[in-house]
Scaffold this active site. Structure first.
Site, PDB file in Angstrom:
ATOM      1  N   CYS A   1       0.830  -1.205   0.000  1.00 36.86           N
ATOM      2  CA  CYS A   1       0.000   0.000   0.000  1.00 36.86           C
ATOM      3  C   CYS A   1       0.863   1.252   0.000  1.00 36.86           C
ATOM      4  O   CYS A   1       2.047   1.215   0.326  1.00 36.86           O
ATOM      5  CB  CYS A   1      -0.889   0.047   1.248  1.00 36.86           C
ATOM      6  SG  CYS A   1      -1.953  -1.384   1.486  1.00 36.86           S
TER       7      CYS A   1
ATOM      8  N   CYS B   1      -2.518  -2.973  -3.554  1.00 39.43           N
ATOM      9  CA  CYS B   1      -3.798  -2.720  -2.906  1.00 39.43           C
ATOM     10  C   CYS B   1      -4.742  -2.052  -3.902  1.00 39.43           C
ATOM     11  O   CYS B   1      -4.396  -1.037  -4.514  1.00 39.43           O
ATOM     12  CB  CYS B   1      -3.583  -1.809  -1.696  1.00 39.43           C
ATOM     13  SG  CYS B   1      -5.104  -1.275  -0.884  1.00 39.43           S
TER      14      CYS B   1
ATOM     15  N   ASP C   1      21.286  36.742 -13.847  1.00 38.88           N
ATOM     16  CA  ASP C   1      20.046  36.944 -14.581  1.00 38.88           C
ATOM     17  C   ASP C   1      19.442  38.297 -14.214  1.00 38.88           C
ATOM     18  O   ASP C   1      19.439  38.694 -13.040  1.00 38.88           O
ATOM     19  CB  ASP C   1      19.073  35.813 -14.227  1.00 38.88           C
ATOM     20  CG  ASP C   1      17.707  36.012 -14.820  1.00 38.88           C
ATOM     21  OD1 ASP C   1      17.538  35.702 -16.003  1.00 38.88           O
ATOM     22  OD2 ASP C   1      16.810  36.496 -14.092  1.00 38.88           O
TER      23      ASP C   1
END
Length: 504
Positions: free
Chosen positions: A44, A75, A453
């Site tokens: 699970c 599951c 930048d």
């Protein structure tokens, strides 16, 4: 089905912490590990709503393939394979994580284990040894688990017939498909389909749910993509992003809704694919997942960046901000070169002109979409004089594309990042801004930062910080500097500065 084996516990998983996550049904760990229960023979996701098993009855696995190899079945209540991927694969980017990215893209289905090993620079034997050590299963088993996951998705979410599902999921035959589904899910394809509705739309549109961790800042991701949308290739309408896809077997398109998802909710996005070849569904889905940064753990990222006084207001205002990836590494690299020394708007205009002149026309059902972005071999053969840009940039563009077209450079998440950066920087006209932008968006590196930048510098000035200290300050944001970078860009909300991202 054989009885589940005792198996061996992955040393990288702390059983005490894993069990605590299971006991609290913590969704943040879905995709990080799986819980196998000896008494029921199933595995699970950690957040499964079923009764919490006793600690002595569980073991933990990194992958579905590992749990399946130990004799467990999935599951059917919590669908443990329908989860976001392991966020650590992008943080560490080791051989196992890079292999998983390539397997998800269908490399094993197309090129076999030998092809996967060649991409990673290993022999197939050594690669399988590494995968078993780190993920609990060899390459073929991992690829088989991926095919089973796609088959389950198609069975439960579409009205495709079984033969088409087998074909789309990558199985070699319907019999192999039937056998695998029965073994993995302890159900026949008909039983697994149950009451699946007719969700395949007109003209072969296929609906796929894409799981993401929450919170998810969909509108901000959509705004980023809209600002850079290239005419003919990308369209943004309302809350939906659509684009053409150049896939291994045939072109396709995707349309995906990008809503805001709050923390604590189960994150599911809906994507509609129209494909020329059903075999491309797995690759198309994986590439869209990369675009959406679907495997990110936003809680961990926001906790780290939110502790910094510079970024805390941004984290509080917009939790779950993603780093936009891309569906094609060469495309993002070409667009990065086009974006050198110019604004985002100017780069988008240049890319749109390139597409209009050299992009391959394709028929689509989406208004505004009609071309593929030019392939690497097309860009490599362009006449420098025909490109409206400085000669040095044109040479950088065609040289980079030639490396990709010739197989000397791969720009995807299966590559070793430092080696790719070194190879990019060796191309005349490609500097750190371009190399790091490509690493952030094409290679999925969560720890890149662009200190020179223009947008970075403008954002820092607004925060009262000297831009000359950008590199120094960014160190405290590691290992999530790519997310800090996006937060700085996102903070530029003024129309006058919102599109200034470029290299200086």
């Amino acid at each position: 089905m054989a009885a589940p084996a005792e198996g061996t516990f992955d040393a990288a998983l702390d059983p005490v912490r894993c069990y605590a996550a299971v006991a609290s049904r913590d969704r943040r760990f879905d995709g990080v590990f799986l819980t196998a229960v000896r008494t029921t023979g199933i595995y699970c996701r950690p957040s499964c709503p079923a009764r919490t098993p006793a600690a002595e009855n569980v073991t933990f696995h990194r992958t579905a393939a590992s749990a399946q190899a130990a004799g467990y079945r999935a599951c059917r209540r919590c669908a443990p394979d329908a989860t976001p991927g392991e966020p650590g694969w992008d943080v560490v980017a080791d051989v196992a994580g890079r292999a998983m990215r390539l397997i998800a893209d269908g490399v094993v289905d197309r090129d076999g284990v030998e092809g996967l090993a060649a991409r990673l620079g290993y022999t197939s034997r050594h690669l399988n040894r590494l995968l078993v050590e780190h993920l609990g299963a060899p390459a073929l088993a991992l690829a088989r688990a991926r095919r089973a996951q796609h088959a389950r998705t198609l069975l439960t979410e579409t009205d495709l017939d079984a033969a088409d599902v087998a074909f789309a999921a990558g199985f070699g035959s319907v019999r192999q498909f039937n056998d695998t589904v029965r073994e993995v899910y302890a159900a026949t394809p008909r039983e697994l389909r149950g009451r699946a509705g007719a969700t395949s739309g007109p003209a072969g549109r296929i609906r796929v749910t894409v799981p993401v961790r929450t919170p998810f800042a969909g509108p901000e991701l959509l705004a980023f993509l809209a600002t850079r949308a290239v005419a003919g290739v990308e369209v943004v309408s309302g809350t939906t992003y659509a684009r053409t896809l150049d896939l291994p077997h045939a072109p396709g398109t995707v349309e995906i809704d990008l809503p805001r998802l709050e923390a604590g909710t189960r994150g599911l996005l809906t994507a509609w694919f129209t494909l020329g070849d059903l075999r491309d569904l797995g690759a198309a889905t994986e590439r869209v997942r990369r675009l959406l940064d679907a495997d990110c753990d936003p809680v961990a990222v926001d906790a780290h960046l939110g502790a910094d006084p510079l970024l805390a207001p941004s984290v509080a205002a917009v939790p779950g901000l993603r780093v936009p990836g891309h569906v094609d590494g060469c495309e993002v690299a070409v667009r990065a070169v086009l974006g050198q020394q110019v604004t985002v708007a100017a780069a988008r205009t240049q890319a749109s002109r390139l597409v209009a002149t050299y992009g391959r026309p394709v028929e689509t059902t989406v208004a505004g979409l009609g071309r593929l972005f030019p392939s690497a071999d097309v860009v490599a053969g362009l006449d420098h004089g025909a490109l409206a840009m400085p000669g040095a940039r044109a040479r950088a563009l065609t040289t980079l594309a030639s490396l990709v077209a010739g197989g000397e450079l791969h720009l995807d998440r299966g590559e070793e990042r430092a080696a790719v950066r070194e190879r990019l920087l060796a191309v005349p006209g490609v500097g750190p801004w371009t190399a790091d932008y490509v690493a952030m968006r094409a290679l999925g590196d969560p720890d890149r930062f662009l200190p020179k930048d223009t947008g970075t510098r403008d954002a820092l000035r607004r925060l009262g910080v000297d831009p000359a200290r950008a590199g120094e300050i960014s160190q405290r944001w590691a290992p999530w500097r790519s997310y800090a970078q996006l937060r700085l860009w996102q903070s530029l909300t003024s129309p006058a500065t919102a599109s200034t991202e470029r290299e200086e």
